[in-house]
Design a protein around this motif. Structure first.
Motif, PDB file in Angstrom:
ATOM      1  N   ARG A   4      41.661  51.307  39.880  1.00 11.83           N
ATOM      2  CA  ARG A   4      41.048  52.430  38.978  1.00 11.83           C
ATOM      3  C   ARG A   4      41.608  52.102  37.766  1.00 11.83           C
ATOM      4  NH1 ARG A   4      43.857  57.574  41.180  1.00 11.83           N
ATOM      5  NH2 ARG A   4      42.435  58.589  39.633  1.00 11.83           N
ATOM      6  N   LEU A   5      42.241  51.254  37.523  1.00 14.69           N
ATOM      7  CA  LEU A   5      42.729  51.066  35.833  1.00 14.69           C
ATOM      8  C   LEU A   5      42.886  49.555  35.649  1.00 14.69           C
ATOM      9  CD1 LEU A   5      44.029  51.846  33.324  1.00 14.69           C
ATOM     10  CD2 LEU A   5      46.203  51.858  34.330  1.00 14.69           C
ATOM     11  N   LEU A   6      42.151  49.014  34.614  1.00 18.47           N
ATOM     12  CA  LEU A   6      42.304  47.701  34.355  1.00 18.47           C
ATOM     13  C   LEU A   6      42.837  47.266  33.067  1.00 18.47           C
ATOM     14  CD1 LEU A   6      41.471  44.537  34.669  1.00 18.47           C
ATOM     15  CD2 LEU A   6      39.056  44.974  33.910  1.00 18.47           C
ATOM     16  N   GLN A 214      50.532  52.363  41.069  1.00 14.94           N
ATOM     17  CA  GLN A 214      50.666  50.912  40.680  1.00 14.94           C
ATOM     18  C   GLN A 214      49.777  50.152  41.517  1.00 14.94           C
ATOM     19  OE1 GLN A 214      55.509  51.570  40.558  1.00 14.94           O
ATOM     20  NE2 GLN A 214      54.715  49.449  39.902  1.00 14.94           N
ATOM     21  N   ASP A 215      49.508  50.481  42.732  1.00 15.38           N
ATOM     22  CA  ASP A 215      48.620  49.660  43.640  1.00 15.38           C
ATOM     23  C   ASP A 215      47.281  49.824  43.014  1.00 15.38           C
ATOM     24  OD1 ASP A 215      50.713  48.989  45.177  1.00 15.38           O
ATOM     25  OD2 ASP A 215      50.245  50.512  46.748  1.00 15.38           O
ATOM     26  N   GLU A 216      46.946  50.576  42.208  1.00 17.40           N
ATOM     27  CA  GLU A 216      45.719  50.845  41.813  1.00 17.40           C
ATOM     28  C   GLU A 216      45.308  50.118  40.452  1.00 17.40           C
ATOM     29  OE1 GLU A 216      44.220  54.978  43.800  1.00 17.40           O
ATOM     30  OE2 GLU A 216      45.653  55.117  42.408  1.00 17.40           O
ATOM     31  N   ILE A 217      46.214  49.444  40.001  1.00 20.81           N
ATOM     32  CA  ILE A 217      46.120  48.745  38.783  1.00 20.81           C
ATOM     33  C   ILE A 217      45.948  47.027  38.739  1.00 20.81           C
ATOM     34  CG2 ILE A 217      47.315  48.311  36.437  1.00 20.81           C
ATOM     35  CD1 ILE A 217      49.322  50.904  37.042  1.00 20.81           C
ATOM     36  N   GLY A 236      48.407  41.531  39.916  1.00 19.29           N
ATOM     37  CA  GLY A 236      48.653  40.840  38.475  1.00 19.29           C
ATOM     38  C   GLY A 236      48.059  39.639  38.460  1.00 19.29           C
ATOM     39  N   VAL A 237      47.293  39.403  37.343  1.00 21.69           N
ATOM     40  CA  VAL A 237      46.396  38.017  37.320  1.00 21.69           C
ATOM     41  C   VAL A 237      46.924  37.404  35.965  1.00 21.69           C
ATOM     42  CG1 VAL A 237      44.178  37.211  36.913  1.00 21.69           C
ATOM     43  CG2 VAL A 237      44.540  39.373  38.269  1.00 21.69           C
ATOM     44  N   ALA A 238      47.147  36.189  36.234  1.00 18.02           N
ATOM     45  CA  ALA A 238      47.494  35.044  35.164  1.00 18.02           C
ATOM     46  C   ALA A 238      46.334  34.488  34.685  1.00 18.02           C
ATOM     47  CB  ALA A 238      48.821  34.336  35.342  1.00 18.02           C
TER      48      ALA A 238
END
Length: 281
Positions: A4-6, A214-217, A236-238
């Motif tokens: 829900r949040l990017l 947190q799981d929705e971020i 979490g994306v690098a």
């Protein structure tokens, strides 16, 4: 998983190495927004600079700027602000200038810097990646200037010729000023913010406001300053261009910023997700 949040970093993430935004990134952000996902930016940049990028991306979101010290969509009405005290600024600036480094004190409306008399390489490092969409005043005696006009800023940056020089000052500041955080980035730049300020902490407060877990971020970044928000996010994306110490904290590694890594990630992560509704501020 439904997200829900990017949150996206700017330099080295949204921007290519030439500091431009690809059309594919703009289209991907619109694609994610149409699904009802709240999209925002998290950056070390000054608020005015980040706002220019947000406008180019057609985002009117609450922005995480100054590495988490200033969070808002309107400079006149901060949603969250964490400032270094006038007394700490006085002491820290005095210590920095005694060590002949180049200093920038960053308020949301302007910046103050000591006048650079030599070393053009450091001059370039002070400006690259943060275009000056705000006033900056240079002075020969920065500490004297702030004694006459005290300031409680969001960040202090100091630029050194070598990493070792910076590390010595980092240790000294941490010992003398326990109410601030001192981080070394890019092997030459110290950043000082109020204690417990970071992109990750600001992100969690923003998510809590929208009742997002947190799981929705999803958080995407490329630098050491992005590590805590990458760790805190459900995904979490690098970036592919991120250093190894950032990648090791990520759940997923996308392509580099010069290979449309952000656009690729958004399409892959959100293509099967249905439209959502999110509470407004």
């Amino acid at each position: 998983m439904v997200y829900r949040l990017l949150v996206l970093d700017i330099d080295g993430t949204i921007l290519r190495s030439n500091h431009r935004i690809d059309k594919a990134v703009k289209e991907a952000i619109e694609y994610v927004k149409r699904k009802g996902v709240y999209v925002t930016l998290a950056t070390r940049r000054h608020f005015s600079s980040a706002k220019k990028v947000a406008k180019a991306l057609k985002l009117d979101s609450i922005l995480i700027t100054h590495n988490g010290a200033f969070v808002t969509d309107d400079i006149e009405s901060p949603w969250l602000e964490e400032r270094i005290s006038e007394q700490e600024v006085d002491g820290i600036t005095k210590l920095l200038e005694n060590n002949q480094c180049h200093v920038r004190i960053k308020h949301e409306r302007f910046s103050l810097a000591n006048r650079i008399k030599q070393n053009q390489e450091i001059i370039a490092k002070m400006t690259i990646g943060d275009p000056l969409f705000y006033p900056i005043n240079f002075t020969d005696e920065l500490n004297e200037y702030i004694n006459e006009s005290p300031i409680s800023p969001l960040q202090i940056e100091a630029f050194f010729n070598t990493k070792l020089e910076g590390q010595v000052i980092q240790k000294a500041i941490m010992e003398r000023f326990p109410n601030v955080e001192v981080n070394m980035y890019d092997n030459h730049r110290l950043e000082i913010v109020k204690r417990n300020v970071s992109k990750g902490r600001a992100l969690l407060k923003l998510a809590e406001h929208f009742d997002i877990s947190q799981d929705e971020i999803v958080a995407v970044g490329d630098s050491e300053a992005d590590i805590d928000m990458i760790r805190e996010a459900g995904l979490g994306v690098a970036m592919g261009n991120a250093p190894s110490e950032v990648k090791q904290h990520a759940d997923w590694i996308t392509r580099s910023n010069d290979q449309n890594g952000v656009a690729y990630m958004m399409k892959e992560v959100f293509r099967k997700q249905l439209r959502l509704q999110i509470r407004s501020l």
